[in-house]
Motif scaffolding. Sequence first.
Motif, PDB file in Angstrom:
ATOM      1  N   ARG A 140       4.969  -0.456   4.297  1.00 40.44           N
ATOM      2  CA  ARG A 140       3.732   0.310   4.479  1.00 40.44           C
ATOM      3  C   ARG A 140       2.519  -0.487   4.028  1.00 40.44           C
ATOM      4  O   ARG A 140       1.492  -0.538   4.713  1.00 40.44           O
ATOM      5  CB  ARG A 140       3.799   1.625   3.691  1.00 40.44           C
ATOM      6  N   GLN A 141       2.641  -1.143   2.874  1.00 41.09           N
ATOM      7  CA  GLN A 141       1.523  -1.905   2.347  1.00 41.09           C
ATOM      8  C   GLN A 141       1.175  -3.072   3.263  1.00 41.09           C
ATOM      9  O   GLN A 141      -0.001  -3.344   3.527  1.00 41.09           O
ATOM     10  CB  GLN A 141       1.853  -2.426   0.951  1.00 41.09           C
ATOM     11  N   ALA A 142       2.198  -3.777   3.758  1.00 45.46           N
ATOM     12  CA  ALA A 142       1.943  -4.932   4.626  1.00 45.46           C
ATOM     13  C   ALA A 142       1.275  -4.503   5.924  1.00 45.46           C
ATOM     14  O   ALA A 142       0.373  -5.185   6.428  1.00 45.46           O
ATOM     15  CB  ALA A 142       3.250  -5.662   4.911  1.00 45.46           C
ATOM     16  N   LEU A 143       1.714  -3.374   6.481  1.00 46.57           N
ATOM     17  CA  LEU A 143       1.082  -2.883   7.707  1.00 46.57           C
ATOM     18  C   LEU A 143      -0.371  -2.486   7.440  1.00 46.57           C
ATOM     19  O   LEU A 143      -1.260  -2.778   8.247  1.00 46.57           O
ATOM     20  CB  LEU A 143       1.868  -1.701   8.266  1.00 46.57           C
ATOM     21  N   GLU A 144      -0.603  -1.821   6.315  1.00 44.79           N
ATOM     22  CA  GLU A 144      -1.980  -1.446   5.984  1.00 44.79           C
ATOM     23  C   GLU A 144      -2.850  -2.681   5.803  1.00 44.79           C
ATOM     24  O   GLU A 144      -4.010  -2.703   6.234  1.00 44.79           O
ATOM     25  CB  GLU A 144      -2.015  -0.580   4.731  1.00 44.79           C
ATOM     26  N   ASP A 145      -2.302  -3.724   5.173  1.00 44.87           N
ATOM     27  CA  ASP A 145      -3.063  -4.955   4.989  1.00 44.87           C
ATOM     28  C   ASP A 145      -3.418  -5.606   6.323  1.00 44.87           C
ATOM     29  O   ASP A 145      -4.377  -6.381   6.403  1.00 44.87           O
ATOM     30  CB  ASP A 145      -2.270  -5.947   4.142  1.00 44.87           C
ATOM     31  N   ARG A 146      -2.647  -5.301   7.355  1.00 47.70           N
ATOM     32  CA  ARG A 146      -2.925  -5.825   8.687  1.00 47.70           C
ATOM     33  C   ARG A 146      -3.751  -4.858   9.531  1.00 47.70           C
ATOM     34  O   ARG A 146      -3.979  -5.091  10.716  1.00 47.70           O
ATOM     35  CB  ARG A 146      -1.602  -6.125   9.391  1.00 47.70           C
ATOM     36  N   GLY A 147      -4.180  -3.757   8.926  1.00 43.49           N
ATOM     37  CA  GLY A 147      -4.992  -2.803   9.660  1.00 43.49           C
ATOM     38  C   GLY A 147      -4.197  -1.911  10.589  1.00 43.49           C
ATOM     39  O   GLY A 147      -4.745  -1.327  11.523  1.00 43.49           O
ATOM     40  N   VAL A 148      -2.889  -1.772  10.349  1.00 44.29           N
ATOM     41  CA  VAL A 148      -2.031  -0.907  11.165  1.00 44.29           C
ATOM     42  C   VAL A 148      -1.773   0.384  10.390  1.00 44.29           C
ATOM     43  O   VAL A 148      -1.226   0.351   9.281  1.00 44.29           O
ATOM     44  CB  VAL A 148      -0.691  -1.606  11.503  1.00 44.29           C
ATOM     45  N   GLY A 149      -2.144   1.501  10.950  1.00 46.07           N
ATOM     46  CA  GLY A 149      -2.031   2.770  10.242  1.00 46.07           C
ATOM     47  C   GLY A 149      -0.624   3.328  10.213  1.00 46.07           C
ATOM     48  O   GLY A 149       0.116   3.258  11.199  1.00 46.07           O
TER      49      GLY A 149
END
Length: 739
Positions: A197-206
């Motif tokens: 979840r954190q890695a996706l958020e860091d990439r701007g993916v909700g």
Amino acid sequence: MEAQVTKASVSPSPWSPASDASDVVKGIHAMLHPRNIVLVGATDKPGNYAERIWNNLVKYGYEGGLYPVNAKREAIWGITCYKDFASLPEKPDHVLVLVPARFAVQVIRDAAAAGARSATIVTSGFSELQDEESQKLAAELQQAVRETGLAVTGPNCLGNLSAGEKLFTNIDDRVVTMEQGAVAIAGQSGAIVMAIRQALEDRGVGVGYMVTTGNEAGLETPDLMRYFAADPSIRVIVVYLEGVRNTKAFRDACKVARAASKPVIALKLGASEGGRAAAMAHTGALAGSIETFDAIATREGVIRVRGLDELIETTECFVHAAVPKADRLAAVTLSGGKRGLLIDAFHAAGLNFAPLSKHVSGELAKMLGPGSIVGNPLDAGFAAVVDPSVYMKSIKLMIDDPDIDVVIIDAELPKAPHELRERNLRIVDGMASRAGKPVIYISAMSIGFTEFTKGLRKSLPHIAVMQGLDRAVTAIKSLLDYARLRKEVPDIVSGSKASARAVLEKTLREAQGAALDEVASKKLLKAYGIPISKEGIAPTPAEAIKLAKQIGFPVVAKVVSAEILHKSDIGGVVLNLNSVAEVKKAFNDITARVKRLKGKPKLDGILIAQQVKADLELLVGASLDAEMGPVVLFGTGGIDIELLKDVALAGAPLDEAEARALIGRTKAGVKMAGYRGRPALHQASAVKALVGLSNLIADAGDRIASIDINPFLINPKTGVAVDALIVLNNAAAKRAARH
């Protein structure tokens, strides 16, 4: 005392399950969209899980009721603390269980009696431990969950996220963006799920939902997959699997997701030792759980990734790239060196760039000028220096061209405001939206996102932005493979005849020992329509000679003993017998070798069989995987099978089309089609063998561990099984016999 943090109800979710949805789906909806949350075992001991979860719920503004419960406290965290469910101002809805393991079972029963619909058991100390008391508690908890009907995640989990409800019942103290994203995550490891979840958020993916399932005493990952497939806000389902507990439930959930056009991206732990240990034949040694998982799950539309970085890139690709109509690729770059890197990387993955259409080639030639090289990928670097508009015009030509299915652009997002690049990106995003085809930006290397980059990325919903060329290519290949799958695949059931199933039941009922001997194995295979060589068993040299004359020379002599699994290893196979004298000698030699073996295996006779002229030796086999169930194998056979490992797998049972597709995935299949001018071999016999074998392993349930036909000899006119070994799952067979 501060004002009570409560609210009688939350705003209705924009989506709710249909009235005819399963109880499980309705229960998950209640868990992720609860009217209130009750924390049982609330304590303000600094740093404990209860306080960290409470802080997250308050920080992110969950709007439902929040009620701490602890019989020993009247107030906690500056608000009222309740002694039990009965003292709450409203019925409990979602219960967080934070008490020690020995009290958790009663909390679940009390919560259900008080009207709760769901629970998350954060507490550990159950089946993850090996002591008798913990195992007993785990069994009691499972029974309580079944009897109460509560939708329960855990135990031994770290909580959940429902972004649309601003619900974060999790211990993670990293910043979470509470926006209803298109990705849903479920998995057995809380730490890994939170990292995803954190890695996706860091990439701007909700991320719209994140559920940590822990020991899965109640809800299992397939249950969450079905729910996510039904929620229209979710486009991509991500799962972390430490094991598949219920193969049918998993496959059914995959089918539901596939029918909803929602890819399942799975990160799964390694091979199953149990699956390999159960098999004594070549087949079992070659079928590890990862290979079997791929064979079965890919059929259902699952994309398995090999690591977390690959998972992030693949998720990014599927969230933002439309599913292409075909696999005609085109690319634009501003560097000759990067053009070469693109060609090499895609070629290594078995993908190639399509020739550009005459229209696109002609227009590009006009823009680039005399002497320019128009190719795919297109290097527009030199021309763009002279005329910067060439770059965007080239991209537009490719996006608009109906003969191009995927457009790849070699570029990365800026780390700081850049008017020209931002404008170009938004123009391309608009083009991609109108074209409805994948437009994918690739950075050859991984580049960190700044807060500006993340914000810019979120403003470009119609283009994928990928990092690391090799990972990007792998993700694009997965996208193309997914596009080739039929949206819905009908369930394939065993097509065996009643007479074949009767032979199976009789054979298993009468079986002795760990495996069937070759004669019994072949009799069963023949009942399932698998071509068998002409043969007979001889108890004496005279009978062996008689059989050889009836069959016709040359013949083969082979030892028959259920206790000897690999005949050639002990000199139990003699080929090219062309006379009576040679048959007699072979009979006596094999008999003598068996008598010298340790353990004195029982000799049932010598098999005299037709020697079939073979242009190719094949392996046709089946195995019962400990996780995924029955699987069929096909590939190059003979003595070099472990060395070559030219094997492909598929879930059983198969129909004829799937059998042909399985053959086509091997080098043996290439040879069978007529390699380098040689005559095509009799594929129909191999297809018949695969279909029959797949029906047999499916009909057997868990009573047969593995089936090994090696070799299956094939030539242009025919194909036959000349050796067979069926290894039994004796415990399952005895269990079935008792019933």
